[in-house]
Design a protein around this motif. Structure first.
Motif, PDB file in Angstrom:
ATOM      1  N   ARG A  11      57.344  46.008  38.205  1.00 35.84           N
ATOM      2  CA  ARG A  11      56.518  47.179  37.842  1.00 35.84           C
ATOM      3  C   ARG A  11      56.049  47.154  36.410  1.00 35.84           C
ATOM      4  O   ARG A  11      55.263  47.981  35.984  1.00 35.84           O
ATOM      5  CB  ARG A  11      57.311  48.450  38.080  1.00 35.84           C
ATOM      6  N   LYS A  36      51.764  58.968  32.963  1.00 35.20           N
ATOM      7  CA  LYS A  36      51.754  59.091  34.425  1.00 35.20           C
ATOM      8  C   LYS A  36      50.527  58.411  35.023  1.00 35.20           C
ATOM      9  O   LYS A  36      50.599  57.785  36.078  1.00 35.20           O
ATOM     10  CB  LYS A  36      51.804  60.564  34.831  1.00 35.20           C
ATOM     11  N   ALA A  40      50.189  55.322  37.819  1.00 36.38           N
ATOM     12  CA  ALA A  40      49.360  55.309  39.030  1.00 36.38           C
ATOM     13  C   ALA A  40      48.458  54.077  39.059  1.00 36.38           C
ATOM     14  O   ALA A  40      48.264  53.456  40.114  1.00 36.38           O
ATOM     15  CB  ALA A  40      48.526  56.586  39.090  1.00 36.38           C
ATOM     16  N   ARG A  43      50.636  51.099  40.028  1.00 32.31           N
ATOM     17  CA  ARG A  43      51.003  51.123  41.459  1.00 32.31           C
ATOM     18  C   ARG A  43      49.821  50.678  42.312  1.00 32.31           C
ATOM     19  O   ARG A  43      49.974  49.863  43.215  1.00 32.31           O
ATOM     20  CB  ARG A  43      51.458  52.532  41.863  1.00 32.31           C
ATOM     21  N   VAL A  58      57.046  50.846  48.879  1.00 30.31           N
ATOM     22  CA  VAL A  58      56.634  52.023  48.114  1.00 30.31           C
ATOM     23  C   VAL A  58      57.919  52.689  47.630  1.00 30.31           C
ATOM     24  O   VAL A  58      58.883  52.782  48.386  1.00 30.31           O
ATOM     25  CB  VAL A  58      55.828  53.002  49.004  1.00 30.31           C
ATOM     26  N   GLY A  59      57.907  53.102  46.355  1.00 33.41           N
ATOM     27  CA  GLY A  59      59.130  53.670  45.799  1.00 33.41           C
ATOM     28  C   GLY A  59      59.849  52.648  44.940  1.00 33.41           C
ATOM     29  O   GLY A  59      60.865  52.944  44.313  1.00 33.41           O
ATOM     30  N   GLN A 146      59.302  62.721  43.930  1.00 38.35           N
ATOM     31  CA  GLN A 146      58.674  61.504  43.401  1.00 38.35           C
ATOM     32  C   GLN A 146      58.309  60.521  44.505  1.00 38.35           C
ATOM     33  O   GLN A 146      57.200  60.007  44.557  1.00 38.35           O
ATOM     34  CB  GLN A 146      59.625  60.794  42.420  1.00 38.35           C
ATOM     35  N   GLN A 150      54.565  59.334  45.730  1.00 38.56           N
ATOM     36  CA  GLN A 150      54.112  57.933  45.754  1.00 38.56           C
ATOM     37  C   GLN A 150      53.660  57.536  47.161  1.00 38.56           C
ATOM     38  O   GLN A 150      52.722  56.761  47.333  1.00 38.56           O
ATOM     39  CB  GLN A 150      55.224  57.001  45.258  1.00 38.56           C
ATOM     40  N   GLU A 153      50.248  58.935  47.706  1.00 31.24           N
ATOM     41  CA  GLU A 153      49.315  58.114  46.944  1.00 31.24           C
ATOM     42  C   GLU A 153      49.011  56.821  47.711  1.00 31.24           C
ATOM     43  O   GLU A 153      47.861  56.421  47.857  1.00 31.24           O
ATOM     44  CB  GLU A 153      50.030  57.775  45.642  1.00 31.24           C
TER      45      GLU A 153
END
Ligand code: GLN
Ligand code: ZN
Length: 763
Positions: A11, A36, A40, A43, A58-59, A146, A150, A153
């Protein structure tokens, strides 16, 4: 059709974007919204990078640590941060990093200060997580905001999302009961929250959830094995399919348990547990998915795709749709994108694959399985050529090094005489007082030093100017040590950017990436050097600097080297030979440097093995094998010197209880260790073992800006003296001083030397 998926993506960003965004936010140079937003962006980019897969994690994104995310999702916040009124993300960073009250870090419990959560290594990786804290009263409370955000999203971007969470048993196992209560007793309270979380995900239309249970590759007692069954039977009613993911090691005696948990699928690390796959097939219930991790998620080499297919095709014939393929573990442990590398040698680069390239390999494998090898003939041929050139490259294999390796005899690692004989010969030469004082090697790395090194690297200053500047720093260190009146000096390590990279750069067989960063913890990343070929030392590496330092003083100056085990453990290593072989090659190369230092008249040589413990396998049953070759490598490096030369080693930790006999086998004349925070109780192990040689238990915690007082040091050393005979004790800090400032180091070492004087008078 064999399905493809990934267990987790790095990440931090190909250019460490997350690191810089976090640090800017912490310094209040950017807003929370900007941070933030960057999250995004990353991700989205990373999901796009994984778009070729059937299921995408995801996560796995986190602003600091996935374990801390899990603690927040489970509502398990340390008491000291509960009831925080501010923003949730800020509270999250308070746990991650701690908050000092006006920088008086020892007042962490009061005045708005908050102690950071403890950090420790994630299994046998170099990734550090924030340890979940428990006590007998811990309760859990779901906060899936959270993860659900995600997920939303991801769905809005058309991502084929597979949420990733840490399983309940692993979560408990890697946490710490602060009151020593039984962690497993919390399972009953924990499971309903997991149930709720899974139901939440199901109601969002999620089909598969990856639930990580890497503790399944460690030794579990009956109680924990039983808890696994209880837990997954209770979670069985959920509507989502669970894929239990194990990685980093072998299931061995847990194979039956893992195969028969009431879940829809199991992921296995087919690199570490290749031999476990066939036996597992025989016990795996016939409705279950088997996900095989066939691409190494811990290293940077291309996979031999044709060889993997030779092995996979019969399995695919047997399993059909039930076979999934993936990297062995999350790709968190490898850099993002090989395409960013502009300076790597092209041939060596053609042998490598970072996270993005590894996912490409997964897709090629799946296509070959599903549509025949002919469908990816071009890719397979390119891959075969890369594997073959690497295998046959003269840059990888050096016959002289191979010959030297076969010439290793047990005598090579043996000192001529035992410690007491050596000590008696060294004493008159070194002429040291009782409680001799020394430091661990580095002195503060000031902005000027960093600048000099980077100017030299970029060609802004030449060799002569560089040499002068570094010698200036060395001279300063020597002067300071003279006025401090220390007994054994160091040159200060100004020329070193990093204790492994410095040696890697001078050894043949090493390559360096520009962007090969891997997250170590939070915003901190490391860029491990890449060990690709047989190791040779073309010329001396440290003798000049040490000799220069020695020319300025009558006090003995320690030669300062990094040991083979530490160099190995902090590198990306070869996958075409055992680690033990690479380690012995390193040992032979560093041994030459030791002997050259000795020849140059250096009487004390320190060989740091900061990371020896880190290399311990996950299963205790495999420790001996590792320790055997690790200790042998150190002995080869260190023990070729004459009796008169004093060998030191240094280790950055304090847990020796289970490895003390290996440490004693290394036979260093002096070992310096980290003990200042443990009140010297850790020396009990050395006492009980009757550790025969000299010890310098650290008395100055160099991780903290606090200056230890003379009284404090005297008190610590008196405790040490209750356990170790005074004639075998040294007085020194816990570790190198490079992260401290001169204004902290001078008063601290002044107190340390004063304490040693008092000890000499009093004991
Ligand atoms: N000699 C090194 C130093 O002083 C040791 C560093 C370490 O143990 N991590 O910096
Ligand atoms: Zn250290």
């Amino acid at each position: 059709m064999a399905k493809t998926h990934n267990l987790g993506f790095p990440r931090i960003g190909a250019k460490r974007e997350l690191k810089f965004a976090l640090e800017a936010y912490w310094k209040r140079e950017s807003s929370r919204d900007e941070l933030k937003e960057l999250g995004a962006v990353l991700r989205k980019r990373h999901w796009e990078d994984q778009a070729g897969l059937d299921l995408v994690p995801v996560g796995d994104f986190s602003f600091y640590d996935q374990v801390l995310d899990m603690s927040f999702a489970l509502g398990n916040l340390p008491e000291r941060v509960q009831g925080f009124q501010g923003d949730q993300l800020d509270n999250y960073f308070r746990v991650a990093r701690g908050r000092s009250a006006q920088s008086t870090e020892n007042h962490a419990q009061c005045c708005d200060g908050v102690a950071a959560g403890e950090m420790t290594k994630w299994f046998d990786t170099n990734y550090h997580y924030i340890v979940p804290e428990f006590n007998a009263k811990t309760t859990f409370n779901l906060d899936a905001t959270q993860l659900l955000a995600q997920l939303d999203e991801a769905k809005s971007q058309g991502v084929k999302a597979k949420p990733v969470i840490i399983g309940p048993l692993t979560y408990l196992a890697i946490g710490k009961a602060k009151d020593d209560s039984n962690k497993l007793a919390l399972l009953e309270r924990l499971l309903p929250v997991y149930g709720e979380l899974l139901d939440n995900l199901a109601s969002q239309g999620v089909e598969w959830v990856q639930i990580d249970e890497p503790v399944l590759v460690t030794e579990l007692d009956a109680e924990w094995q039983h808890a696994f069954n209880t837990a997954y039977h209770q979670l069985k009613s959920t509507k989502v399919n669970l894929l239990v993911a194990t990685y980093f090691g072998q299931l061995q005696e847990n194979a039956y348990l893992a195969a028969n948990l009431p879940v829809a699928g199991l992921h296995l690390d087919a690199l570490n547990d290749r031999d476990g796959v066939l036996p597992l097939l025989n016990i795996l219930p016939s409705h279950k998915i088997l996900s095989l991790g066939v691409i190494n998620g811990r290293n940077i080499w291309k996979t031999d795709l044709n060889a993997v297919l030779d092995w996979l095709e019969p399995l695919h014939a047997r399993l059909g749709d039930r076979l999934w393929i993936a990297p062995s573990c999350s790709l968190l442990h490898v850099p993002v994108d090989l395409d960013s590398e502009q300076r790597l040698d092209n041939e060596i680069k053609s042998w490598m694959a970072f996270a993005k390239q590894k996912l490409g390999e997964i897709v090629v494998l799946a296509t070959a399985l599903n549509r025949g090898r002919a469908a990816v003939k071009v890719e397979l041929d390119v891959n075969r050529r890369a594997i073959e050139t690497r295998r046959n490259s003269p840059r990888v294999t050096n016959p002289a090094v191979r010959a030297a390796l076969t010439g290793i005899t047990p005598e090579l690692g043996c000192r001529k005489n035992p410690y007491d004989v050596r000590a008696a010969k060294q004493a008159p030469l070194l002429n040291l007082p009782k409680f001799p004082t020394t430091t661990i090697g580095s002195f503060p790395q000031t902005a000027e030093i960093r600048q000099v090194r980077s100017q030299f690297k970029s060609g802004k200053i030449d060799q002569v100017e560089y040499r002068q500047a570094i010698q200036g720093e060395i001279a300063r260190c020597v002067r300071e040590q003279e006025s401090l009146n220390l007994d054994v000096f160091v040159h200060g390590e100004a020329e070193r950017n990093d204790m492994v990279e410095y040696f890697g750069e001078q050894l043949e067989g090493y390559a360096f990436s520009q962007f090969g960063w891997v997250q170590s913890y939070g915003s901190r990343c490391v860029k491990p050097p890449i060990l690709f070929g047989d190791i040779r030392r073309p010329k001396v590496m440290t003798v000049d600097w040490i000799s220069y330092a020695q020319s300025l003083t009558d006090k003995p100056v320690k030669g300062m080297l990094t040991g083979p085990v530490t160099i190995l453990n902090w590198s990306f290593v070869r996958d075409d030979q055992p680690r033990s072989v690479s380690c012995k090659q390193l040992a032979l190369a560093i041994r030459e440097e030791v002997l050259d230092l000795e020849k140059a008249g250096v009487r004390v040589i320190q060989i740091d093995e900061a990371a020896l413990r880190e290399g311990l396998p996950l299963r205790k049953s495999q420790w001996k094998e590792y320790l055997d070759w690790a200790v042998e490598s150190f002995r080869i490096t260190a023990n070729g010197v004459s009796d008169e030369t004093q060998i030191h080693t240094h280790m950055c930790y304090s847990e020796f209880n289970d490895i003390i006999s290996a440490i004693a086998d290394m036979d260093a004349d002096v070992i310096t260790i980290e003990t200042s925070r443990s009140d010297m109780e850790l020396l009990d192990v050395f006492d009980d073992f009757k550790y025969p040689n000299e010890i310098g238990p650290g008395v100055y915690d160099i991780h903290s800006p606090n200056i230890p007082s003379e009284e404090h040091i005297v008190a610590l050393m008196k405790k040490a003296a209750e356990r170790i005979p005074v004639e075998r004790l040294w007085v020194n800090p816990d570790c190198g001083l490079k992260t401290r400032q001169w204004k902290e180091v001078i008063p601290a070492l002044t107190n340390m030397v004063a304490a040693a004087k008092r000890l000499r008078a009093e004991l």
